[in-house]
Scaffold this active site. Structure first.
Site, PDB file in Angstrom:
ATOM      1  N   TYR A 188      -0.015  10.147  -1.146  1.00 14.73           N
ATOM      2  CA  TYR A 188      -1.171   9.903  -1.803  1.00 14.73           C
ATOM      3  C   TYR A 188      -1.431  11.343  -2.620  1.00 14.73           C
ATOM      4  O   TYR A 188      -1.815  11.195  -3.802  1.00 14.73           O
ATOM      5  CB  TYR A 188      -2.487   9.839  -0.603  1.00 14.73           C
ATOM      6  CG  TYR A 188      -3.751   9.943  -1.002  1.00 14.73           C
ATOM      7  CD1 TYR A 188      -4.248   8.597  -1.735  1.00 14.73           C
ATOM      8  CD2 TYR A 188      -4.759  10.891  -0.707  1.00 14.73           C
ATOM      9  CE1 TYR A 188      -5.550   8.531  -2.211  1.00 14.73           C
ATOM     10  CE2 TYR A 188      -5.896  10.900  -1.331  1.00 14.73           C
ATOM     11  CZ  TYR A 188      -6.575   9.731  -1.833  1.00 14.73           C
ATOM     12  OH  TYR A 188      -7.827   9.808  -2.432  1.00 14.73           O
TER      13      TYR A 188
HETATM   14  N1  LIG Z   1     -14.001   8.104  -0.495  1.00 13.06           N
HETATM   15  C1  LIG Z   1     -13.668   9.162  -0.727  1.00 13.06           C
HETATM   16  O1  LIG Z   1     -14.065  10.176  -0.052  1.00 13.06           O
HETATM   17  C2  LIG Z   1     -12.415   9.542  -1.625  1.00 13.06           C
HETATM   18  C3  LIG Z   1     -12.030  10.794  -1.746  1.00 13.06           C
HETATM   19  C4  LIG Z   1     -11.239  11.411  -2.733  1.00 13.06           C
HETATM   20  C5  LIG Z   1     -10.497  10.145  -3.480  1.00 13.06           C
HETATM   21  N2  LIG Z   1     -11.031   9.068  -3.430  1.00 13.06           N
HETATM   22  C6  LIG Z   1     -10.331   8.039  -4.621  1.00 13.06           C
HETATM   23  O2  LIG Z   1     -11.631   7.222  -4.855  1.00 13.06           O
HETATM   24  C7  LIG Z   1     -11.247   6.002  -5.067  1.00 13.06           C
HETATM   25  C8  LIG Z   1     -11.949   4.831  -4.428  1.00 13.06           C
HETATM   26  O3  LIG Z   1     -11.901   5.236  -3.014  1.00 13.06           O
HETATM   27  P1  LIG Z   1     -12.542   4.508  -1.987  1.00 13.06           P
HETATM   28  O4  LIG Z   1     -12.870   5.453  -0.799  1.00 13.06           O
HETATM   29  O5  LIG Z   1     -13.763   3.736  -2.361  1.00 13.06           O
HETATM   30  O6  LIG Z   1     -11.344   3.354  -1.471  1.00 13.06           O
HETATM   31  P2  LIG Z   1     -11.261   2.143  -0.515  1.00 13.06           P
HETATM   32  O7  LIG Z   1     -10.084   2.208   0.052  1.00 13.06           O
HETATM   33  O8  LIG Z   1     -12.860   2.170   0.351  1.00 13.06           O
HETATM   34  O9  LIG Z   1     -11.429   1.079  -1.627  1.00 13.06           O
HETATM   35  C9  LIG Z   1     -10.352   0.964  -2.619  1.00 13.06           C
HETATM   36  C10 LIG Z   1     -10.549  -0.213  -3.415  1.00 13.06           C
HETATM   37  O10 LIG Z   1      -9.256  -0.434  -4.176  1.00 13.06           O
HETATM   38  C11 LIG Z   1      -9.002  -1.796  -3.751  1.00 13.06           C
HETATM   39  N3  LIG Z   1      -7.598  -1.915  -3.588  1.00 13.06           N
HETATM   40  C12 LIG Z   1      -6.752  -1.383  -2.781  1.00 13.06           C
HETATM   41  N4  LIG Z   1      -5.470  -1.842  -2.913  1.00 13.06           N
HETATM   42  C13 LIG Z   1      -5.528  -2.529  -3.950  1.00 13.06           C
HETATM   43  C14 LIG Z   1      -4.722  -3.316  -4.606  1.00 13.06           C
HETATM   44  N5  LIG Z   1      -3.273  -3.170  -4.294  1.00 13.06           N
HETATM   45  N6  LIG Z   1      -5.039  -4.421  -5.659  1.00 13.06           N
HETATM   46  C15 LIG Z   1      -6.442  -4.487  -6.125  1.00 13.06           C
HETATM   47  N7  LIG Z   1      -7.339  -3.564  -5.457  1.00 13.06           N
HETATM   48  C16 LIG Z   1      -6.944  -2.731  -4.399  1.00 13.06           C
HETATM   49  C17 LIG Z   1      -9.532  -2.121  -2.551  1.00 13.06           C
HETATM   50  O11 LIG Z   1     -10.035  -3.557  -2.262  1.00 13.06           O
HETATM   51  C18 LIG Z   1     -10.955  -1.368  -2.403  1.00 13.06           C
HETATM   52  O12 LIG Z   1     -11.999  -2.184  -3.273  1.00 13.06           O
HETATM   53  C19 LIG Z   1      -9.642   5.797  -4.991  1.00 13.06           C
HETATM   54  O13 LIG Z   1      -8.847   6.243  -5.866  1.00 13.06           O
HETATM   55  C20 LIG Z   1      -9.540   7.198  -3.824  1.00 13.06           C
HETATM   56  O14 LIG Z   1      -8.309   7.496  -3.709  1.00 13.06           O
HETATM   57  C21 LIG Z   1     -12.171   8.500  -2.376  1.00 13.06           C
END
Ligand SMILES: NC(=O)c1ccc[n+]([C@@H]2O[C@H](COP(=O)([O-])OP(=O)(O)OC[C@H]3O[C@@H](n4cnc5c(N)ncnc54)[C@H](O)[C@@H]3O)[C@@H](O)[C@H]2O)c1
Length: 250
Positions: A153
Site C-alpha cells: 500500500y
Molecule cells: N480512510 C482513511 O483514513 C484513509 C487514509 C489514508 C488514505 N486513504 C485513501 O483514501 C481513499 C479512499 O479510502 P477509503 O478509506 O474510503 O477506502 P475504502 O476501502 O473504504 O473504500 C475504497 C473504495 O474503493 C472501491 N474499490 C476498491 N477496490 C476496487 C476495485 N477493484 N474496483 C472498483 N472499486 C474499488 C471500494 O468499492 C470502495 O468504494 C483510498 O485511496 C485510500 O487509500 C484513506
C-alpha cells in the site's frame, strides 16, 4: 455552488471517502459519474445523489481491469460531453509484514491504485485539456511515514505521488491542476481496521492532534471540493494533508 456545470468522474464512489466526495460535489452542483465494485452499494449511492438533485450515473466496474478503464472515460463523455474533475480514490490492499508480501499482494495494491490512476489519467487527458480540468489523487500517511504491514500500500501510494507530480509538471501548460489528498476518515476501510487490527486503529486515533477521525463528506469531501474548484486554481503538485494534523504536527 462552486461546481455548478462541472462534470466529475470518481473511482470507488459507492462508499467511504469516495461517497463522501460524491455527496460534497453534488451539493456544489456537479454532475457525477462514479465507479464501484458492488452493484447494490453503487445503486444505493446513485439514488442518494439523484435524491439531492444531482445528475448521477453509477458504473459497476473493477478498476483492476486495465482494458476496461478507457471505456469508463468514454461513457462519461458520451453521457455528459466532457470531464472537468478526475478523482482517483479507489484502492484495495492487504496488510501483511513486508517479508510475507507475495507478488499477488503487491499486484493487488499496484493494480487497484497505481495502474488505475495512471490509465484513467492518460485516458482522460484529452478531455481534461479541453476543460482545463482538475485531477485529485489519493496518498496516505502509510507511505510517508512507512507504517508497518503496509508495504504494498505504501509503495503504491508513493508511486501515485511521483506520477502526480510529473503530471503536475507536464500538464501545467494545459491549465490542468494535479493534486494529492492524504486523508484520515471513518470509511468502511478504517472501520475494518478498527475490527481487525484494534491496536493499529487505537494508535492511529491517539496520533491525531485534533483527536478525532475525519468525516468522509464534511472533512474529506469539502477539501476535495476546494481542490476541484477555481479556489485552488494556483495550486498544483501539492499534497493536501486532511488528517487532523497527524503527519505534520506531533
Ligand atoms: N480512510 C482513511 O483514513 C484513509 C487514509 C489514508 C488514505 N486513504 C485513501 O483514501 C481513499 C479512499 O479510502 P477509503 O478509506 O474510503 O477506502 P475504502 O476501502 O473504504 O473504500 C475504497 C473504495 O474503493 C472501491 N474499490 C476498491 N477496490 C476496487 C476495485 N477493484 N474496483 C472498483 N472499486 C474499488 C471500494 O468499492 C470502495 O468504494 C483510498 O485511496 C485510500 O487509500 C484513506
Amino acid at each position: 455552488m462552486k461546481l455548478k456545470d462541472k462534470v466529475a468522474f470518481v473511482t470507488g464512489g459507492s462508499s467511504g471517502i469516495g461517497r463522501g466526495i460524491c455527496l460534497a460535489f453534488a451539493k456544489e452542483g456537479a454532475s457525477i459519474v462514479f465507479v464501484g465494485l458492488n452493484e447494490e452499494k453503487g445503486k444505493r449511492t446513485e439514488n442518494e445523489l439523484l435524491a439531492i438533485g444531482c445528475d448521477a450515473l453509477f458504473l459497476q466496474a473493477d478498476v483492476n481491469n486495465r482494458e476496461l478503464l478507457p471505456s469508463l472515460i468514454d461513457k462519461t463523455v458520451e453521457r455528459f460531453g466532457k470531464i472537468d474533475i478526475l478523482v482517483n480514490n479507489a484502492q484495495s490492499s492487504k496488510n501483511v509484514p513486508l517479508e510475507e508480501t507475495t507478488d499477488d499482494v503487491m499486484d493487488l495494491a499496484l493494480n487497484t491504485g497505481l495502474w488505475s490512476t495512471f490509465i484513467l489519467m492518460r485516458s482522460a487527458l484529452p478531455h481534461l485539456k479541453a476543460t482545463k480540468g482538475k485531477v485529485i489523487n489519493f496518498v496516505s500517511a502509510a507511505g510517508m511515514i512507512g507504517l508497518s504491514k503496509q508495504a504494498s500500500y505504501a509503495a503504491t501510494k508513493e508511486a501515485i505521488r511521483g506520477l502526480s507530480r510529473v503530471a503536475a509538471t507536464e500538464w501545467g501548460r494545459y491549465g490542468i491542476n494535479v493534486n494529492l489528498l492524504s486523508p484520515i476518515a471513518n470509511s468502511p476501510g478504517v472501520e475494518r481496521l478498527q475490527e481487525e487490527h484494534p491496536n493499529a486503529y487505537n494508535k492511529m486515533v491517539s496520533l491525531v492532534p485534533l483527536k478525532r477521525i475525519g468525516d468522509c463528506e464534511h472533512d474529506i469531501g469539502r477539501a476535495a471540493v476546494f481542490l476541484a474548484s477555481s479556489d485552488s486554481e494556483y495550486i498544483t503538485g501539492q499534497t493536501l494533508m486532511v488528517d487532523g494534523g497527524t503527519v505534520m504536527v506531533r
